[in-house]
Write a protein that holds these residues in place. Structure first.
Motif, PDB file in Angstrom:
ATOM      1  N   ALA A  59       0.280   8.497  -1.498  1.00 58.94           N
ATOM      2  CA  ALA A  59       1.006   8.069  -2.694  1.00 58.94           C
ATOM      3  C   ALA A  59       0.089   7.268  -3.620  1.00 58.94           C
ATOM      4  N   ALA A  60      -0.697   6.359  -3.026  1.00 67.20           N
ATOM      5  CA  ALA A  60      -1.565   5.508  -3.838  1.00 67.20           C
ATOM      6  C   ALA A  60      -2.602   6.336  -4.583  1.00 67.20           C
ATOM      7  N   GLY A  75       3.802  -1.296  -7.467  1.00 65.92           N
ATOM      8  CA  GLY A  75       3.949   0.144  -7.294  1.00 65.92           C
ATOM      9  C   GLY A  75       2.658   0.749  -6.774  1.00 65.92           C
ATOM     10  N   ALA A  76       2.688   2.052  -6.468  1.00 59.98           N
ATOM     11  CA  ALA A  76       1.506   2.707  -5.936  1.00 59.98           C
ATOM     12  C   ALA A  76       0.386   2.666  -6.976  1.00 59.98           C
ATOM     13  N   ALA A  77      -0.775   2.116  -6.584  1.00 65.58           N
ATOM     14  CA  ALA A  77      -1.956   2.025  -7.449  1.00 65.58           C
ATOM     15  C   ALA A  77      -1.626   1.397  -8.801  1.00 65.58           C
ATOM     16  N   GLY A  78      -0.698   0.445  -8.809  1.00 61.57           N
ATOM     17  CA  GLY A  78      -0.398  -0.272 -10.049  1.00 61.57           C
ATOM     18  C   GLY A  78       0.305   0.581 -11.090  1.00 61.57           C
ATOM     19  N   PRO A 105      -1.326  -5.366  -8.014  1.00 63.09           N
ATOM     20  CA  PRO A 105      -0.659  -4.215  -8.610  1.00 63.09           C
ATOM     21  C   PRO A 105       0.767  -4.030  -8.086  1.00 63.09           C
ATOM     22  N   GLU A 138       1.254   0.565   0.834  1.00 63.53           N
ATOM     23  CA  GLU A 138       1.464   1.884   0.237  1.00 63.53           C
ATOM     24  C   GLU A 138       0.760   2.936   1.115  1.00 63.53           C
ATOM     25  N   ARG A 144      -2.703 -12.223  -3.337  1.00 61.03           N
ATOM     26  CA  ARG A 144      -2.498 -10.810  -3.019  1.00 61.03           C
ATOM     27  C   ARG A 144      -1.030 -10.473  -2.859  1.00 61.03           C
ATOM     28  N   ASP A 145      -0.172 -11.482  -2.855  1.00 63.78           N
ATOM     29  CA  ASP A 145       1.262 -11.258  -2.751  1.00 63.78           C
ATOM     30  C   ASP A 145       1.876 -11.410  -4.143  1.00 63.78           C
ATOM     31  N   SER A 173      -3.139  -1.528  -3.390  1.00 63.98           N
ATOM     32  CA  SER A 173      -1.743  -1.314  -2.996  1.00 63.98           C
ATOM     33  C   SER A 173      -1.653  -0.806  -1.560  1.00 63.98           C
ATOM     34  N   ALA A 201      -5.440   1.454  -6.296  1.00 66.24           N
ATOM     35  CA  ALA A 201      -4.921   2.260  -5.191  1.00 66.24           C
ATOM     36  C   ALA A 201      -5.243   1.575  -3.870  1.00 66.24           C
ATOM     37  N   VAL A 225      -3.814  -1.872   0.850  1.00 63.31           N
ATOM     38  CA  VAL A 225      -4.125  -3.036   1.687  1.00 63.31           C
ATOM     39  C   VAL A 225      -3.034  -4.108   1.595  1.00 63.31           C
ATOM     40  N   ASP A 226      -2.548  -4.370   0.368  1.00 59.77           N
ATOM     41  CA  ASP A 226      -1.669  -5.527   0.165  1.00 59.77           C
ATOM     42  C   ASP A 226      -0.179  -5.209   0.206  1.00 59.77           C
TER      43      ASP A 226
END
Lengths: 451, 469
Positions: A429-430, B409-412, B407, A425, B316-317, A419, A416, A421-422
């Motif tokens: 949502a995260a 999508g949201a939180a992988g 990851p 998001e 990170r990308d 997503s 979470a 930070v990178d």
């Protein structure tokens, strides 16, 4: 003919050698095995452990303690120990990381230390620092002996603070103060050749601390201590506050990490090569940070872990690991294992361990003796973790959470933050997605284990 | 005469060495060997009780699933048997009569069906089974029925007689068996037995290291099919495989052609080029990690920052991370490919090239019309090994560099950008509290995917290859 004779000869040789090499079982020697994670190259901590084991063997000549480090990774160590246990080859004492406690308890391969210890040994448990004891007490029973306890603290570059006009004696204490300090620091990003203002491992550990500080729970059923946790509380405002901090840091370019989760070594390198002004890491690395900052020519500052705000005054949780005794051994070996554990965590050795590593003392008597010696006055950085812990109000929130699938539950939170930070998001949502993943893992785990 | 004596002597020396080595091995590893022996004896000792369990199982089995599985197996077996009979008759082979063949097919099919059905405890025939489970169950039953039948038909039709001059044979029938026994035994213990265990494991819900488990039929497979993370993982794997195979093989061929030129110190260059292969994937990935690490302490970003002033997010990308992994994978297997291409280039007959040159073919024409086709066996071999490497061997690079991230999508919730099948499998199988039943199902699927790919490659490509000059 010759062939048959040759074969007979070979067989005879094999038999003779087998007989010679067979272990004699006449002696009353007790051998116990202890596995820990400090076996890395040039890891001085393993020598401290070996020193304590040698002292124990000198006192108990009939007991041999074999100290080995099969992995420098908690998870690998746990896996290999339990795979060995499946084959009936379990080491007697296993160092188990805090978050794996519930799983260790559910596995059925361990015996609670409180069931094995003698009344005299049990009496010494009252001396344990209460928050440390609370962490390893599940369902009212002390399952394992706390050993290496550590806290995260703030490390900062005093030289750099002075250069940008910040007071090195007043490091930031809250999220807001970090953001304010970063604004000043990042104004001189180019001159100072900084990558970012602050870096710390992409980990769930700090979020757990920041939740405990806000007196908030991570899972239902009192952090999983009053019954199995069935859901994580990632979408509560307290966690949202933490996620917003990540977002604020990332959006302004104040935060960086190595791209790998839980990369404590890599983050240490970033900070020590002066690419950031601040970092958060475990007290366990204190000695290393002090030595390397000297070599890198800057003055190291240490301060208590930043808090979400002045209202978050509940104190953090105790990280680190405890030592567990595996079941299925002869009684004499179990007794020797328990004796060794109490020797390992006696006041004297607790002090040796603290001085040698930076892990903090787990006995109140050790703290008292160290204070009387003036140790903390001479070594202020070491006092930070102890003072930080002393401020913790002992309650469910800072006792920490216990769940079986802790790896998945933590990983969901890490992803979470990644997503946020990178890939930009939104925190809402995260966290919602992380909660969904973690809850699924909890439900599946509970369905297999039952109650 | 002297040659013969020398030969006897060397045979004796080798025999003596083998005996001494075996003796040393037995002594040094006696504990482990004893445990292995006990384990084997226990296994044999447990056979009667396993048989008893099986009999009790069938006695208490409700009629419906049993009849269904017998019916489907018999049908599939009978049909297959009839088709084979027809084809064999047309080919003029000696065959048993029509009715006997069909009966044999039905009987063997019923038996074969029970192997699949008993292993899944007839769960796919229960009324509460999901439609997908029933469907897979029927296919599996039919497949097993035919799988048992085929070798039987091969026996009935008789093997084509081998040319006696070409096949070697042992004077003593037993010597051959004794010589392959150690290999067979280790295959049995370390490969076949675990594979069967894994199939069993893929049918339960279990969390390592908790000992209790729950039988869930084919649920692990069904939920994988609908899992967005697994689907993305499959796509990522295919992408990474295609790119690695293309890049590593073209680059290797190019380098091998250059390295085969007759220049001063060619051997030295060749050694340097092959050297990456000598590094283990984890070691080379550690080097890559030091290069691509972010936060300012990575070598590449340090260099880029001080020259151009940019610091790309290598790890990170999502898009960049994939290419970093591909790059690490290509670099790792390049040396292996170069070795084979250099060897292949040395085997391309010079006279063919000279003849073509005389006929006026230029270098490029000679390469594509003569050299490249002559290299086809090497290219085919490398294709198979490179695909296998990309599926399985890439694990080390991913674990050290990206750990399956970043990851998606949201939180992988959609998986990870470099979360290839083998890495996902590892994580699901070996993190504490991990769902190893689901991981076992993934392992079975991964094996099937690689097996199908390999068979496809053999079927489509190998036919067009002529071995030898």
């Amino acid at each position: 003919m010759i062939r048959t004779r040759l074969l007979t000869l070979a067989l005879a040789a094999v038999l003779a050698l087998t007989a010679l090499g067979a272990p004699s079982q006449a002696q009353e020697k007790i051998e116990i095995k202890f596995v820990h994670i400090f076996g890395g190259q040039q890891d001085s901590r393993s020598q401290v452990v070996q020193g304590i084991a040698d002292a124990f063997m000198a006192q108990n000549p009939n007991i041999t303690v074999t100290v080995t480090s099969t992995s420098t990774d908690y998870i690998e160590l746990f896996n290999s120990a339990l795979l060995a246990a499946e084959q009936g080859q379990a080491p007697h004492i296993v160092q188990v990381e805090d978050s794996l406690s519930q799983l260790a308890a559910d596995s059925g391969y361990f015996t609670p230390i409180s069931a094995l210890a003698t009344p005299e040994q049990l009496a010494t448990l009252d001396d344990l620092v209460p928050t440390v004891r609370a962490y390893y007490t599940i369902g009212g029973e002390l399952l394992s002996m706390p050993w290496n306890a550590s806290n995260p603290i703030l490390y900062y570059n005093r030289t750099l603070f002075a250069a940008v006009g910040l007071d090195p004696d007043a490091p930031p204490q809250t999220f807001e103060e970090v953001l304010a300090a970063c604004e000043t620091i990042m104004a001189q990003k180019e001159e100072l050749k900084l990558t970012a203002c602050i870096n710390f491992p992409m980990s769930a550990w700090f979020a757990e601390q920041w939740l405990a500080m806000q007196n908030a729970l991570l899972t239902d059923n009192d952090n999983g201590r009053m019954g199995r946790a069935t859901e994580v509380l990632y979408t509560r405002p307290e966690m949202l506050r933490v996620a917003e901090f990540y977002k604020a840091l990332a959006e302004k370019g104040y935060y960086t990490y190595t791209g790998r989760a839980n990369d404590y070594n890599g983050e240490g390198i970033t900070f020590l090569s002066k690419r950031t002004a601040m970092s958060i890491s475990s007290t366990a690395g204190l000695t290393l940070f002090m030595n390397f900052s000297k070599a890198q020519g800057f003055e190291l500052g240490t301060a208590p872990l930043i808090t979400p705000g002045t209202d978050a005054d509940n104190g953090g949780t105790v990280g680190g690991a405890s030592v567990w005794v595996t079941a299925d051994h002869p009684e004499a070996e179990l007794k020797a294992a328990v004796d060794f554990i109490f020797f390992l965590t006696s006041t004297e050795n607790d002090i040796t361990w603290h001085k040698g590593t930076g892990y903090f003392p787990i006995r109140q008597s050790s703290v008292a003796r160290l204070t009387a010696e003036g140790w903390f006055e001479q070594n202020p950085p070491f006092a930070i973790a102890v003072n930080q812990l002393a401020k913790s109000r002992g309650n469910v929130a800072n006792a920490g959470f216990v769940v079986g699938p802790s790896t998945e539950v933590r990983e969901a939170l890490i992803k979470a933050f990644q997503s946020i930070v990178d890939s930009g998001e939104t925190p809402e949502a995260a966290l919602a997605a992380a909660k969904q993943a973690a809850d699924k893992a909890l439900a599946e785990y509970n369905a297999v284990v039952g109650n | 005469m002297r040659d013969e004596r020398l030969q006897t002597l060397s045979v004796r020396a080798i025999a003596a060495f083998v005996i001494v080595f075996s003796a040393w091995f037995v002594v040094a590893e006696r504990d482990g060997l004893l445990r292995l022996l006990m384990w084997l004896l226990n296994g044999i000792g447990a056979a009667p009780s396993a048989l008893e369990t099986l009999i009790t199982y069938y006695l208490t089995l409700p009629a419906e699933p049993l009849l269904l599985s017998l019916g489907i197996g018999g049908l599939a077996g009978g049909l297959a048997s009839y088709l084979i009979w027809q084809a064999a008759t047309r080919a003029g082979r000696r065959v048993p009569n029509r009715v006997a063949s069909a009966a044999l097919g039905v009987g063997v099919g019923m038996f074969g069906a029970q192997i699949a059905a008993a292993a899944t405890q007839h769960c796919t025939y229960l009324p509460e089974a999901a439609f997908a489970e029933t469907l897979i169950g029927v296919l599996l039953t039919a497949f097993m029925a035919v799988a048992v039948l085929l070798p039987l038909w091969t026996l009935i039709l008789g093997r084509r007689r081998m040319d006696g001059a070409e096949s070697g044979y042992f004077r003593s029938r037993w010597l051959g068996y004794i010589l392959i026994a150690p290999t067979l035994l280790s295959l049995l213990i370390f490969l076949y037995y675990p594979s069967v265990q894994m199939l069993n494991l893929s049918l339960v819900a279990r969390r390592f290291p908790i000992r209790t488990d729950r039988f869930v039929c084919l649920n692990n497979y069904i939920s994988l099919a609908g899992d967005a993370i697994y689907q993305n993982s499959l796509l990522t794997t295919l992408f990474i495989t295609v790119v690695i195979v293309l890049l590593s093989m073209t680059a290797a061929l190019g380098i091998a052609v250059l390295a085969s030129q007759k220049v001063r110190g060619a051997a030295f260059y060749r050694t340097l080029l092959i050297f990456p292969f000598a590094l283990s994937p984890v070691v080379s990935a550690a080097v890559f990690q030091a290069m691509f690490r972010e936060g300012g302490s990575g070598l590449i970003n340090f260099f880029l920052d001080s020259t151009v002033g940019i610091q790309p997010s290598w790890l990170r990308d999502a898009a960049l991370a994939r290419w970093v992994v591909v790059f690490a994978g290509v670099w790792n297997i390049l040396g292996f490919n170069i070795i084979f291409y250099i060897a292949g280039l040395q085997n391309v007959p010079r006279d063919l090239q000279e003849a073509a040159a005389i006929d006026g073919a230029n270098r490029i024409q000679r390469f594509f019309r003569i050299v490249f086709p002559m290299l086809a066996p090497y290219t085919f071999f490398l294709l198979v090994t490179n695909v296998t490497y990309s599926f399985y061997g890439i694990y080390g690079a991913i674990d050290t560099l990206t750990q399956g991230g970043p990851p998606l999508g949201a939180a992988g919730s959609l998986g990870g950008a470099t979360n290839v099948l083998i890495y996902k499998l590892y994580q699901d199988a070996f993190s504490p509290g991990a769902p190893i039943g689901a991981a076992a199902a993934q392992a079975v699927l991964l094996f099937l995917i690689v097996a199908v790919l390999t068979v496809l490659q053999f079927r489509t490509l190998e036919r067009n290859i002529t071995y030898g000059a």
